[in-house]
Design an enzyme around this catalytic site. Structure first.
Site, PDB file in Angstrom:
ATOM      1  N   VAL A 125      47.668   6.796  48.756  1.00 45.97           N
ATOM      2  CA  VAL A 125      46.378   7.502  48.649  1.00 45.97           C
ATOM      3  C   VAL A 125      46.374   8.673  49.624  1.00 45.97           C
ATOM      4  CG1 VAL A 125      43.864   7.321  48.846  1.00 45.97           C
ATOM      5  CG2 VAL A 125      45.193   5.351  48.053  1.00 45.97           C
ATOM      6  N   ASP A 194      45.280   9.982  38.232  1.00 49.77           N
ATOM      7  CA  ASP A 194      45.909   9.808  39.550  1.00 49.77           C
ATOM      8  C   ASP A 194      44.827   9.552  40.615  1.00 49.77           C
ATOM      9  OD1 ASP A 194      48.356  10.188  41.374  1.00 49.77           O
ATOM     10  OD2 ASP A 194      46.897  11.613  42.188  1.00 49.77           O
ATOM     11  N   LYS A 198      43.978   6.041  42.929  1.00 54.81           N
ATOM     12  CA  LYS A 198      43.778   6.031  44.389  1.00 54.81           C
ATOM     13  C   LYS A 198      42.411   5.437  44.732  1.00 54.81           C
ATOM     14  CE  LYS A 198      46.809  10.012  44.811  1.00 54.81           C
ATOM     15  NZ  LYS A 198      46.898  11.469  44.705  1.00 54.81           N
ATOM     16  N   GLY A 295      53.244  16.505  48.270  1.00 54.18           N
ATOM     17  CA  GLY A 295      54.406  17.240  48.774  1.00 54.18           C
ATOM     18  C   GLY A 295      55.336  16.278  49.484  1.00 54.18           C
TER      19      GLY A 295
HETATM   20  P1  NAP Z   1      60.392  12.232  41.656  1.00 52.26           P
HETATM   21  O1  NAP Z   1      60.666  13.472  42.396  1.00 52.26           O
HETATM   22  O2  NAP Z   1      60.294  12.263  40.175  1.00 52.26           O
HETATM   23  O3  NAP Z   1      61.511  11.165  42.083  1.00 52.26           O
HETATM   24  C1  NAP Z   1      61.672   9.930  41.438  1.00 52.26           C
HETATM   25  C2  NAP Z   1      63.044   9.367  41.807  1.00 52.26           C
HETATM   26  O4  NAP Z   1      63.178   8.082  41.224  1.00 52.26           O
HETATM   27  C3  NAP Z   1      64.216  10.195  41.316  1.00 52.26           C
HETATM   28  O5  NAP Z   1      65.237  10.184  42.268  1.00 52.26           O
HETATM   29  C4  NAP Z   1      64.673   9.437  40.061  1.00 52.26           C
HETATM   30  O6  NAP Z   1      66.068   9.570  39.824  1.00 52.26           O
HETATM   31  C5  NAP Z   1      64.387   8.011  40.490  1.00 52.26           C
HETATM   32  N1  NAP Z   1      64.149   7.144  39.342  1.00 52.26           N
HETATM   33  C6  NAP Z   1      63.135   7.207  38.452  1.00 52.26           C
HETATM   34  N2  NAP Z   1      63.263   6.236  37.515  1.00 52.26           N
HETATM   35  C7  NAP Z   1      64.385   5.551  37.854  1.00 52.26           C
HETATM   36  C8  NAP Z   1      65.060   4.445  37.286  1.00 52.26           C
HETATM   37  N3  NAP Z   1      64.608   3.847  36.179  1.00 52.26           N
HETATM   38  N4  NAP Z   1      66.189   3.991  37.903  1.00 52.26           N
HETATM   39  C9  NAP Z   1      66.642   4.591  39.015  1.00 52.26           C
HETATM   40  N5  NAP Z   1      66.062   5.649  39.599  1.00 52.26           N
HETATM   41  C10 NAP Z   1      64.946   6.121  39.025  1.00 52.26           C
HETATM   42  O7  NAP Z   1      59.022  11.553  42.165  1.00 52.26           O
HETATM   43  P2  NAP Z   1      58.310  11.770  43.574  1.00 52.26           P
HETATM   44  O8  NAP Z   1      57.422  12.966  43.503  1.00 52.26           O
HETATM   45  O9  NAP Z   1      59.287  11.641  44.671  1.00 52.26           O
HETATM   46  O10 NAP Z   1      57.302  10.516  43.575  1.00 52.26           O
HETATM   47  C11 NAP Z   1      57.759   9.232  43.860  1.00 52.26           C
HETATM   48  C12 NAP Z   1      56.559   8.274  43.983  1.00 52.26           C
HETATM   49  O11 NAP Z   1      55.738   8.725  45.041  1.00 52.26           O
HETATM   50  C13 NAP Z   1      55.671   8.225  42.737  1.00 52.26           C
HETATM   51  O12 NAP Z   1      55.167   6.931  42.601  1.00 52.26           O
HETATM   52  C14 NAP Z   1      54.551   9.199  43.081  1.00 52.26           C
HETATM   53  O13 NAP Z   1      53.344   8.903  42.417  1.00 52.26           O
HETATM   54  C15 NAP Z   1      54.400   8.933  44.566  1.00 52.26           C
HETATM   55  N6  NAP Z   1      53.822  10.035  45.324  1.00 52.26           N
HETATM   56  C16 NAP Z   1      54.311  11.287  45.195  1.00 52.26           C
HETATM   57  C17 NAP Z   1      53.754  12.328  45.926  1.00 52.26           C
HETATM   58  C18 NAP Z   1      54.246  13.730  45.815  1.00 52.26           C
HETATM   59  O14 NAP Z   1      53.612  14.616  46.398  1.00 52.26           O
HETATM   60  N7  NAP Z   1      55.322  13.994  45.110  1.00 52.26           N
HETATM   61  C19 NAP Z   1      52.698  12.041  46.819  1.00 52.26           C
HETATM   62  C20 NAP Z   1      52.237  10.728  46.938  1.00 52.26           C
HETATM   63  C21 NAP Z   1      52.805   9.721  46.182  1.00 52.26           C
HETATM   64  P3  NAP Z   1      66.681  10.959  39.234  1.00 52.26           P
HETATM   65  O15 NAP Z   1      66.422  11.979  40.287  1.00 52.26           O
HETATM   66  O16 NAP Z   1      68.132  10.666  39.048  1.00 52.26           O
HETATM   67  O17 NAP Z   1      65.928  11.239  37.969  1.00 52.26           O
HETATM   68  N1  HSE Z   2      50.263  14.249  42.160  1.00 52.20           N
HETATM   69  C1  HSE Z   2      49.570  13.816  43.330  1.00 52.20           C
HETATM   70  C2  HSE Z   2      48.602  14.904  43.757  1.00 52.20           C
HETATM   71  C3  HSE Z   2      50.571  13.531  44.413  1.00 52.20           C
HETATM   72  O1  HSE Z   2      48.638  16.009  43.206  1.00 52.20           O
HETATM   73  O2  HSE Z   2      47.775  14.647  44.628  1.00 52.20           O
HETATM   74  C4  HSE Z   2      49.963  12.809  45.584  1.00 52.20           C
HETATM   75  O3  HSE Z   2      49.596  11.513  45.261  1.00 52.20           O
END
Ligand code: NAP
Ligand code: HSE
Length: 420
Positions: A125, A194, A198, A295
């Site tokens: 969150v 999303d 949260k 981010g």
């Molecule tokens: P992302 O950039 O899409 O990274 C996901 C990773 O998981 C990639 O390395 C992908 O591998 C791997 N993956 C996905 N499915 C898989 C599978 N079936 N087997 C093995 N590896 C797998 O996502 P992210 O932005 O880092 O977000 C990750 C989590 O954090 C999510 O739950 C998101 O909601 C949460 N989150 C993100 C943010 C943000 O700002 N980005 C903020 C808060 C929370 P490949 O690279 O090989 O495809």
């Molecule tokens: N996609 C989400 C956002 C990432 O834009 O806030 C953080 O949870």
């Protein structure tokens, strides 16, 4: 030494590895022991990730490895991470996740399964803002009267750019994706889900309420147009996607929707990808939490803080903050009994008597109009921007249904709730 395995080495996972590496000295001092990432799981081994850890495509090499103490789930999705997190807990691993979609559906089962095993999710969150620990620990003496938050960085970024620079929706969304703010499927961001995920996590900690996303009012920002910001400015408001929880006795209102709020309010001043959450406790009064909500590095800051907390070996609080259920539980308030003021954008045939007909439709439902602007008058059509006094959601929706059926209404009306 504490062994860590990361399932998902994407935007957040790469930042976790990088922070653990570049801040190794202070992290080791704070944890009291070395934290080492032993393995990462990805789908595609050929991608360059800029991190020097062994990679595999087999998640069981992390969940089942006896050298790994903490499994960090950063892959996204719901059912696959659910299966893997369960497996990690069955192998007696501590778990850290940033996955709000997973928790929106499975937090209670996972909490039961975790039992005394540490299960932390600070990053789920509001990214880098420590709101989970604030609500679960810092504010645990309080009844939470209300919380209101900007919890989706992507939507806040889009709304800010549309408002302040007049940029089009699609262009700003693409930029948010490029900057790593948006979810893998950005409709989760812009359709409000999303933020709803949260809100449900916070509602569990604040009220012990086990609701699912489908049970609460969720609306996104797709229908917001630049003209809505004109009305907002004219009447001293701005438009934000707010996640709102309010307590009325034993009933808890939970909703996510674009909202007109007075520009002078603190939460109205939160721009760009930043998030902000106001929490009102009966003892403490209003508290406000502000920071980057998305981010890689900002989110990883929260993930690493969970890893450090677990490595310290202190007793982590129960996952959702309750050691035993409340004697008198809280209930989700029915959506139709929400009360609000409303803004409405209507494109209507520009003829005498149309305004009177609109006013009479509202009057029939006992709804009184507070203010009105007319834009773009021509022979054929005028855009009416109007706001109502406070009324029941059920009555407003009925008036809206009647309005949509009128032959003089030329386009589907757009409604935004007003929080005063
Ligand atoms: P992302 O950039 O899409 O990274 C996901 C990773 O998981 C990639 O390395 C992908 O591998 C791997 N993956 C996905 N499915 C898989 C599978 N079936 N087997 C093995 N590896 C797998 O996502 P992210 O932005 O880092 O977000 C990750 C989590 O954090 C999510 O739950 C998101 O909601 C949460 N989150 C993100 C943010 C943000 O700002 N980005 C903020 C808060 C929370 P490949 O690279 O090989 O495809
Ligand atoms: N996609 C989400 C956002 C990432 O834009 O806030 C953080 O949870």
């Amino acid at each position: 030494m504490v062994g860590v395995g990361i399932i998902g080495v994407g935007t957040v996972g790469q930042s976790v590895v990088s922070i653990l590496e570049r801040n190794r000295d202070i992290i080791t001092a704070r944890a009291g022991k070395e934290i080492r990432v032993l393995k990462g799981v990805v789908r595609d081994l050929s991608k360059d990730r800029g991190v020097a850890i062994p990679l595999t495509t087999n998640p069981y090499e992390v969940t089942d490895d006896p050298k790994i103490d903490i499994v960090v789930e950063l892959m996204g999705g719901v059912e696959e991470p659910y299966r893997l997190v369960k497996r990690a807990l069955e192998h007696k691993k501590a778990v850290v996740t940033a996955n709000k979609a997973l928790l929106a559906y499975h937090r209670y089962e996972l909490s039961d399964l975790a039992g005394d095993l540490p299960f932390e999710f600070e990053a789920s969150v509001a990214g880098g803002i420590p709101i989970i620990k604030a609500l679960r620990d810092g504010l645990s003496a309080n009844h939470i009267e209300a919380l209101r938050g900007i919890m989706n960085g992507t939507c806040n970024y889009i709304l800010t750019e549309m408002d302040q620079r007049g940029r089009p929706f699609d262009e700003v969304l693409q930029e948010a994706q490029r900057l790593g703010y948006a979810e893998a499927d950005p409709s989760f961001d812009i359709d409000g889900y999303d933020a709803a995920h949260k809100l449900l996590i916070l509602a569990s900690i604040a009220y012990g309420i086990d609701a699912k996303p489908e049970e609460i009012l969720v609306e996104g920002i797709r229908s917001i147009d630049r003209i809505d910001f004109e009305f907002a400015r004219e009447f001293g408001y701005t438009i934000k996607l707010l996640a709102i929880a309010k307590r009325r006795g034993e009933q808890i209102e939970l909703r996510v929707h674009p909202t007109l709020i007075k520009s002078r309010e603190m939460i109205a001043k939160i721009d760009g990808v930043m998030n902000g959450i106001s929490v009102i406790g009966d003892a403490v009064g209003e508290t406000m939490f502000y920071g980057p909500g998305a981010g890689g590095d900002a989110t990883a800051s929260a993930v690493v803080s969970d890893i450090i907390e677990i490595a310290r070996g202190g007793k982590c609080a129960p996952m959702l903050g309750y050691k035993k259920p409340l004697e008198e539980g809280f209930h989700l308030a029915p959506k139709e009994l929400i009360t609000s003021k409303y803004y409405l954008r209507l494109v209507v045939t520009d003829r005498p008597g149309i305004l009177a007909k609109i006013a009479s439709i509202f009057a029939t439902m006992g709804i009184s109009i507070e203010s009105m602007l007319q834009r773009g008058g021509s022979q054929e059509a005028a855009t009416l921007l109007l706001s109502t006094h406070r009324c029941l959601e059920r009555d407003f929706q009925q008036a809206l249904t009647t309005l949509k059926r009128q032959p003089f209404v030329q386009e589907s009306p757009v409604m935004i709730r007003i929080e005063d």
